[in-house]
Design a protein around this motif. Structure first.
Motif, PDB file in Angstrom:
ATOM      1  N   PRO A 123      20.624   9.241 -32.422  1.00  0.00           N
ATOM      2  CA  PRO A 123      21.401   8.457 -31.437  1.00  0.00           C
ATOM      3  C   PRO A 123      20.915   8.702 -30.010  1.00  0.00           C
ATOM      4  CG  PRO A 123      22.858   9.492 -33.039  1.00  0.00           C
ATOM      5  CD  PRO A 123      21.490  10.072 -33.271  1.00  0.00           C
ATOM      6  N   GLY A 124      20.614   9.968 -29.701  1.00  0.00           N
ATOM      7  CA  GLY A 124      20.105  10.300 -28.370  1.00  0.00           C
ATOM      8  C   GLY A 124      18.730   9.698 -28.135  1.00  0.00           C
ATOM      9  N   GLN A 125      17.876   9.731 -29.148  1.00  0.00           N
ATOM     10  CA  GLN A 125      16.536   9.150 -29.026  1.00  0.00           C
ATOM     11  C   GLN A 125      16.648   7.654 -28.730  1.00  0.00           C
ATOM     12  OE1 GLN A 125      13.663  10.792 -29.164  1.00  0.00           O
ATOM     13  NE2 GLN A 125      14.034  12.671 -30.347  1.00  0.00           N
ATOM     14  N   ILE A 126      17.537   6.977 -29.466  1.00  0.00           N
ATOM     15  CA  ILE A 126      17.624   5.514 -29.323  1.00  0.00           C
ATOM     16  C   ILE A 126      18.258   5.143 -27.978  1.00  0.00           C
ATOM     17  CG2 ILE A 126      18.699   3.420 -30.286  1.00  0.00           C
ATOM     18  CD1 ILE A 126      18.159   4.544 -33.073  1.00  0.00           C
ATOM     19  N   CYS A 127      19.307   5.866 -27.579  1.00  0.00           N
ATOM     20  CA  CYS A 127      19.900   5.571 -26.262  1.00  0.00           C
ATOM     21  C   CYS A 127      18.883   5.852 -25.155  1.00  0.00           C
ATOM     22  CB  CYS A 127      21.171   6.388 -26.047  1.00  0.00           C
ATOM     23  SG  CYS A 127      22.574   5.748 -26.983  1.00  0.00           S
ATOM     24  N   SER A 128      18.110   6.918 -25.314  1.00  0.00           N
ATOM     25  CA  SER A 128      17.105   7.248 -24.316  1.00  0.00           C
ATOM     26  C   SER A 128      16.026   6.163 -24.266  1.00  0.00           C
ATOM     27  CB  SER A 128      16.486   8.613 -24.647  1.00  0.00           C
ATOM     28  OG  SER A 128      15.591   9.004 -23.640  1.00  0.00           O
ATOM     29  N   ALA A 129      15.603   5.714 -25.446  1.00  0.00           N
ATOM     30  CA  ALA A 129      14.578   4.664 -25.502  1.00  0.00           C
ATOM     31  C   ALA A 129      15.113   3.358 -24.900  1.00  0.00           C
ATOM     32  CB  ALA A 129      14.136   4.439 -26.948  1.00  0.00           C
ATOM     33  N   GLN A 130      16.424   3.088 -25.102  1.00  0.00           N
ATOM     34  CA  GLN A 130      17.014   1.894 -24.482  1.00  0.00           C
ATOM     35  C   GLN A 130      16.981   2.034 -22.960  1.00  0.00           C
ATOM     36  OE1 GLN A 130      18.077  -0.945 -26.239  1.00  0.00           O
ATOM     37  NE2 GLN A 130      17.908  -1.721 -24.140  1.00  0.00           N
ATOM     38  N   GLY A 131      17.267   3.255 -22.464  1.00  0.00           N
ATOM     39  CA  GLY A 131      17.175   3.511 -21.029  1.00  0.00           C
ATOM     40  C   GLY A 131      15.754   3.302 -20.526  1.00  0.00           C
ATOM     41  N   LEU A 132      14.788   3.773 -21.308  1.00  0.00           N
ATOM     42  CA  LEU A 132      13.376   3.607 -20.949  1.00  0.00           C
ATOM     43  C   LEU A 132      13.006   2.124 -20.868  1.00  0.00           C
ATOM     44  CD1 LEU A 132      10.363   5.542 -22.252  1.00  0.00           C
ATOM     45  CD2 LEU A 132      10.548   3.189 -23.006  1.00  0.00           C
ATOM     46  N   LEU A 133      13.514   1.314 -21.809  1.00  0.00           N
ATOM     47  CA  LEU A 133      13.263  -0.129 -21.763  1.00  0.00           C
ATOM     48  C   LEU A 133      13.909  -0.743 -20.521  1.00  0.00           C
ATOM     49  CD1 LEU A 133      13.922  -1.201 -25.481  1.00  0.00           C
ATOM     50  CD2 LEU A 133      11.709  -1.110 -24.330  1.00  0.00           C
ATOM     51  N   ASN A 134      15.159  -0.338 -20.233  1.00  0.00           N
ATOM     52  CA  ASN A 134      15.848  -0.872 -19.049  1.00  0.00           C
ATOM     53  C   ASN A 134      15.067  -0.553 -17.775  1.00  0.00           C
ATOM     54  OD1 ASN A 134      17.819  -1.463 -20.919  1.00  0.00           O
ATOM     55  ND2 ASN A 134      19.344  -0.021 -20.141  1.00  0.00           N
ATOM     56  N   GLU A 135      14.486   0.663 -17.716  1.00  0.00           N
ATOM     57  CA  GLU A 135      13.748   1.085 -16.519  1.00  0.00           C
ATOM     58  C   GLU A 135      12.444   0.299 -16.387  1.00  0.00           C
ATOM     59  OE1 GLU A 135      13.441   5.234 -17.457  1.00  0.00           O
ATOM     60  OE2 GLU A 135      15.596   5.531 -17.191  1.00  0.00           O
ATOM     61  N   GLY A 136      11.830  -0.036 -17.506  1.00  0.00           N
ATOM     62  CA  GLY A 136      10.624  -0.856 -17.491  1.00  0.00           C
ATOM     63  C   GLY A 136       9.389  -0.177 -16.904  1.00  0.00           C
ATOM     64  N   ARG A 137       9.301   1.150 -16.984  1.00  0.00           N
ATOM     65  CA  ARG A 137       8.164   1.834 -16.359  1.00  0.00           C
ATOM     66  C   ARG A 137       7.148   2.360 -17.364  1.00  0.00           C
ATOM     67  NH1 ARG A 137      12.634   4.457 -13.192  1.00  0.00           N
ATOM     68  NH2 ARG A 137      12.881   3.057 -11.425  1.00  0.00           N
ATOM     69  N   ALA A 138       7.502   2.328 -18.632  1.00  0.00           N
ATOM     70  CA  ALA A 138       6.582   2.887 -19.634  1.00  0.00           C
ATOM     71  C   ALA A 138       5.849   1.750 -20.333  1.00  0.00           C
ATOM     72  CB  ALA A 138       7.363   3.714 -20.637  1.00  0.00           C
TER      73      ALA A 138
END
Ligand SMILES: Cc1cc2nc3c(=O)[nH]c(=O)nc-3n(C[C@H](O)[C@H](O)[C@H](O)COP(=O)(O)OP(=O)(O)OC[C@H]3O[C@@H](n4cnc5c(N)ncnc54)[C@H](O)[C@@H]3O)c2cc1C
Ligand code: SF4
Ligand code: FES
Ligand code: FES
Lengths: 178, 339
Positions: A123-138
């Motif tokens: 759950p933490g990995q997926i929420c973190s990855a969703q945050g990463l997508l929202n940020e759009g920097r990776a």
């Protein structure tokens, strides 16, 4: 210094009642008013008071990322923040990203890529990855690795996790490009 | 965690008043350090004043050409700010080298300056520690001191300041603006953190009740020739064993001006102005870098398990100076471990 262990009887008087108060949170689109003590972490509020146990407690000290949730779209560790600090904030947990019948793109990619073993960090990995997508920097693999480094996986499912996140990152950027 | 009361400040004056009106009170920004320490009973405030939502989160131009970083701007918003990336890439790199994306999203600039040491014994309330409990002794001296300092230590404390951001700031030399019960004042960054001496319980020179409101960067950002090199046990999400921030102004192959600061080695971000003077006017050669690096660590003292830091720091300085002189790090690049 913590209290020394002695056999002297306790003479400190009656402890003051716990001053709880109402805290209004918007969790996964639903407004919830929880009665909480000020020292309740956002993580404990979600798990113990809102009964959303998808968010996991790993270390409780900001060191593992298992408790990652999105606050107003940004990923943070819910163990190192107090629920009272989030009055009226929008909180998204793993329960708010998709449903068993309708998985989010990241949830589906984690299944497709075998991106977990025990599933505790997921759950933490997926929420973190969703945050990463929202940020759009990776974009590159190296950037995804660096910007997912706040999430540890003791089963070592990193290869699958990276593949899953990369797939969704690539898909989103080609959708934007199209 | 010990019980406490809580309030959210509406403006700076309200925050200062609220804090002054409560005994054993503390400001809280992102909470990423304070809540951790409260869970360990290292800190036991009776009242918390939340300053995270004060209107101090802007990053804005200053009339003198500098840039003001609001105290409650998050570490993420600061690192990824377009002006910071373009004009102060050293700061961008240092912030991104620290903690994790989740922690940087919550952590504030004020809280980053105020974060406390990672000395193991400071966290372990079962052991003596002069910083946590003045006069109780220092368990790190003669104990496990791998993370401890090699420069500017005292007989009372050998702890280090753990921030990455602050190492870049030491090189960039901003002014810290604060507001307190006695009004506003400014503190040069150099004078903000202090050496332990015989009062290791004080990390810095902030007076009781003072609130950091901003960091004011001067115009000079060393955006062309800079380096932030961080060496640690794993590639990401770990504190520095040694880190080096360098800013150079070059005239061809000659160093016109230099800034040099180290992290992970002392009770404060360790800027060495005598080393900066030695670099001035010198050719950017391996010989120059080696001489300056030897100068910086000349008075370093190992404590046993951290002896390796002396040689590590020496080599890291040489490498960071070389990277900066060659302009190897590019403005706006993501920090990927300083390879
Ligand atoms: C697992 C982990 C790994 C980490 N790794 C790194 C790393 O590699 N590099 C690194 O640099 N950092 C690292 N950090 C530390 C992190 O950067 C700090 O915890 C953070 O910067 C603190 O900011 P905050 O706003 O959360 O502070 P808080 O926890 O809210 O406060 C910290 C202190 O600052 C005081 N304070 C807060 N705001 C103000 C203000 N405006 N004026 C005066 N006092 C104030 C508080 O009273 C408190 O004493 C790590 C932290 C964790 C938990
Ligand atoms: S080095 Fe400083 S912080 Fe660590 S045990 Fe000694 S006094 Fe405490
Ligand atoms: S439980 Fe919050 S980071 Fe580990
Ligand atoms: S799947 Fe078990 S910890 Fe990650």
């Amino acid at each position: 210094m913590s209290q020394p262990l002695t056999s002297t009887p306790y003479t400190g008087g009656v402890p003051a009642p716990v001053p709880t108060g109402p805290v209004r949170l918007h969790i996964n689109g639903e407004t919830r008013t929880l009665q909480l003590a000020p020292w309740t972490s956002l993580l404990d509020a979600l798990r113990e008071y809102a009964h959303l146990t998808g968010t996991k407690k790993g270390c409780d000290h900001g060191q593992c990322g298992a408790c990652t949730v999105l606050v107003n779209g940004l990923r943070i560790n819910s163990c190192l923040t107090l629920a009272v600090m989030h009055e009226d904030d929008d909180i998204t947990t793993i329960e708010g990203l998709g449903t068993p019948e309708n998985l989010s793109p990241l949830q589906q990619a984690f299944v497709d890529h075998d991106a977990f073993q025990c599933g505790y960090c997921t759950p933490g990995q997926i929420c973190s990855a969703q945050g990463l997508l929202n940020e759009g920097r990776a974009h590159s693999e190296a950037e995804i690795k660096e910007l997912m480094s706040g999430n540890l996986c003791r089963c070592g499912a990193y290869v699958g996790i990276l593949d899953a996140v990369k797939e969704v990152v690539d898909k989103e950027s080609s959708d934007v490009g199209a | 965690m010990h019980p406490f009361t809580y309030s959210r400040a509406t403006d700076v004056a309200d925050a200062v008043r609220d804090k002054a009106g409560h005994v054993a009170s503390a400001y809280i920004g992102g909470g990423t350090n304070l809540i951790d320490l409260m869970k360990m009973n290292v800190e036991q405030p009776a009242h918390l004043v939340n300053v995270a939502k004060l209107p101090l989160s802007k990053i804005e131009d200053l009339p003198d050409g500098g840039l003001r970083l609001g105290a409650t701007a998050t570490n993420s918003d600061t690192a990824w700010n377009e002006d910071v990336k373009k004009r102060y890439p050293l700061l961008n790199q240092a912030i991104l080298a620290g903690a994790s994306p989740q922690l940087r999203n919550a952590a504030t600039n004020g809280g980053n300056l105020m974060q406390r040491t990672r000395c193991y014994y400071f966290y372990d309330v079962a052991t003596p520690c002069n910083k946590r409990e003045p006069g109780s002794g220092c368990s790190a001296i003669g104990g496990y001191n791998r993370v401890c300092g090699i420069l500017g230590t005292s007989e009372a404390c050998i702890a280090t300041h753990p921030s990455d951001m602050c190492v870049a700031l030491a090189a960039l030399a901003p002014t810290v603006r604060v507001s307190g019960p006695n009004g506003e004042r400014t503190i040069a960054f150099e004078d903000f953190h202090r050496l332990p001496g015989d009062q290791p319980e004080f990390d810095n020179t902030l007076a009781e009740g003072e609130l950091i409101t901003s960091l004011d960067l001067p115009e000079k950002g060393f955006a062309k020739n800079f380096a932030y090199l961080k060496l640690r046990d794993r590639h990401s999400y770990a504190f520095a064993l040694v880190s080096v921030a360098v800013g150079l102004e070059m005239d061809g192959d000659t160093i016109k001006e230099a800034r040099l600061a180290l992290g992970g080695v002392a009770h404060k971000p360790w800027r060495d102005q005598s080393a900066e003077d030695l670099l001035k006017g010198q050719p950017a050669t391996a010989e120059t870098f080696g001489r300056v690096a030897a100068h910086v660590v000349a008075n370093a003292v190992g404590q046993g398990s951290n002896d390796f830091k002396i040689e590590l720091a020496r080599r890291a300085i040489v490498r960071a100076l070389k990277q900066a002189a060659e302009g190897q790090q590019q403005a706006g690049d993501m920090y990927l471990g300083g390879q």
